[in-house]
Motif scaffolding. Structure first.
Motif, PDB file in Angstrom:
ATOM      1  N   ARG A 101       0.827  -1.212   0.000  1.00  0.00           N
ATOM      2  CA  ARG A 101       0.000   0.000   0.000  1.00  0.00           C
ATOM      3  C   ARG A 101       0.859   1.258   0.000  1.00  0.00           C
ATOM      4  N   LEU A 102       1.950   1.278   0.769  1.00  0.00           N
ATOM      5  CA  LEU A 102       2.819   2.463   0.808  1.00  0.00           C
ATOM      6  C   LEU A 102       3.540   2.663  -0.518  1.00  0.00           C
ATOM      7  N   ALA A 103       4.091   1.600  -1.063  1.00  0.00           N
ATOM      8  CA  ALA A 103       4.802   1.695  -2.341  1.00  0.00           C
ATOM      9  C   ALA A 103       3.856   2.154  -3.437  1.00  0.00           C
ATOM     10  N   ALA A 104       2.629   1.620  -3.441  1.00  0.00           N
ATOM     11  CA  ALA A 104       1.653   2.003  -4.455  1.00  0.00           C
ATOM     12  C   ALA A 104       1.269   3.473  -4.306  1.00  0.00           C
ATOM     13  N   ALA A 105       1.076   3.930  -3.077  1.00  0.00           N
ATOM     14  CA  ALA A 105       0.724   5.335  -2.851  1.00  0.00           C
ATOM     15  C   ALA A 105       1.856   6.258  -3.294  1.00  0.00           C
ATOM     16  N   ASP A 106       3.100   5.881  -3.013  1.00  0.00           N
ATOM     17  CA  ASP A 106       4.243   6.693  -3.460  1.00  0.00           C
ATOM     18  C   ASP A 106       4.299   6.750  -4.978  1.00  0.00           C
ATOM     19  N   TRP A 107       4.068   5.615  -5.620  1.00  0.00           N
ATOM     20  CA  TRP A 107       4.110   5.559  -7.083  1.00  0.00           C
ATOM     21  C   TRP A 107       3.008   6.414  -7.685  1.00  0.00           C
ATOM     22  N   VAL A 108       1.812   6.307  -7.139  1.00  0.00           N
ATOM     23  CA  VAL A 108       0.699   7.122  -7.641  1.00  0.00           C
ATOM     24  C   VAL A 108       0.985   8.607  -7.427  1.00  0.00           C
ATOM     25  N   GLY A 109       1.548   8.945  -6.276  1.00  0.00           N
ATOM     26  CA  GLY A 109       1.894  10.342  -6.022  1.00  0.00           C
ATOM     27  C   GLY A 109       2.836  10.907  -7.061  1.00  0.00           C
ATOM     28  N   GLU A 110       3.791  10.100  -7.497  1.00  0.00           N
ATOM     29  CA  GLU A 110       4.718  10.551  -8.545  1.00  0.00           C
ATOM     30  C   GLU A 110       3.987  10.742  -9.868  1.00  0.00           C
ATOM     31  N   GLN A 111       3.055   9.855 -10.170  1.00  0.00           N
ATOM     32  CA  GLN A 111       2.319   9.958 -11.436  1.00  0.00           C
ATOM     33  C   GLN A 111       1.428  11.199 -11.460  1.00  0.00           C
TER      34      GLN A 111
END
Length: 247
Positions: free
Chosen positions: A129-139
């Protein structure tokens, strides 16, 4: 006229199942199926295995796996030694596989449904969940795009949707990590549900209906893997029918 169910005007939304995935459209859609599709996908991504979502394990799935040059997962209860299924334990143990067709009636079906929608589809579990949220934040850093978390849920015997609390927690954990102040009311409710149990999540995951069901059928270790909160850095992204680990 805009549908009142679309959760327009917010940067992040939340809904349930295949119908919710159609109604609450997002530029990025996080599919959440904690027990067990998206957990299995993150375990596969950790091991460098690409996953092809598919709706059902039938003759069409056999042909699809051959077309993709992939191994077709067997039924969880039918898996023998060295065979791979929807069970995250089996994926963690398997060797010699780089491509896997992974049918499931819920998370996999929703991912397959969304594959032609134009949205970016990612697999989210409690593990990533944290990795996905960080990735989405970058996008989304330089855009006004919308992200939607779709809790897959399960099915009652009559085929109707059974909201699965573990998917609510997974979606809420992901949305909480986004840190957005423009969550829809539905998304805020998911975040609140996650935050209410986050201090002892593994216990609650084993005690919820889905956890008890898997334990009853001999798959308690699958629940334990699903409860490995924030242990995976993998963000599986769906592209051309295949979920691969984004870098």
């Amino acid at each position: 006229m805009t549908s009142p169910y679309a959760q327009d005007g917010f940067s992040a939304g939340f809904d349930w199942g295949p119908v919710g995935a159609e109604v609450v459209a997002g530029d990025i859609v996080a599919v959440v199926d904690v027990l067990s599709f998206t957990t299995a996908v993150t375990v596969a991504a950790d091991r460098g295995i690409d996953v092809y979502p598919y709706r059902w394990r039938d003759e069409t799935a056999v042909a699809y796996a051959e077309q993709c040059g992939a191994t077709l997962a067997v039924g969880r209860s039918a898996a023998g030694p060295g065979e791979v299924s929807l069970s995250p334990v089996s994926i963690r143990r398997v060797t010699g596989i780089t491509r896997l067709v992974l049918p499931s009636p819920n998370g996999s079906t929703i991912a397959k449904q969304l594959s032609d929608s134009g949205a970016t589809v990612i697999a989210v579990s409690l593990r990533n969940r944290l990795a996905a949220a960080d990735w989405v934040g970058e996008q989304l850093r330089s855009t006004q795009s919308k992200v939607v978390a779709i809790a897959a849920g399960e099915r009652w015997p009559d085929g109707s949707l059974r909201p699965a609390v573990e998917d609510l927690w997974g979606a809420g954990g992901f949305l909480s990590a986004l840190g957005s102040d423009r969550l829809s009311p539905e998304a805020r409710a998911a975040v609140a549900a996650y935050e209410a149990i986050s201090d002892d999540l593994p216990t609650y995951l084993h005690e919820c209906a889905g956890g008890r069901e898997l334990t009853q059928y001999g798959f308690a270790d699958d629940v334990a893997i699903a409860a490995e909160v924030d242990t995976s850095s993998a963000v599986p992204v769906l592209e051309d029918g295949m979920m691969f680990r984004s870098t």
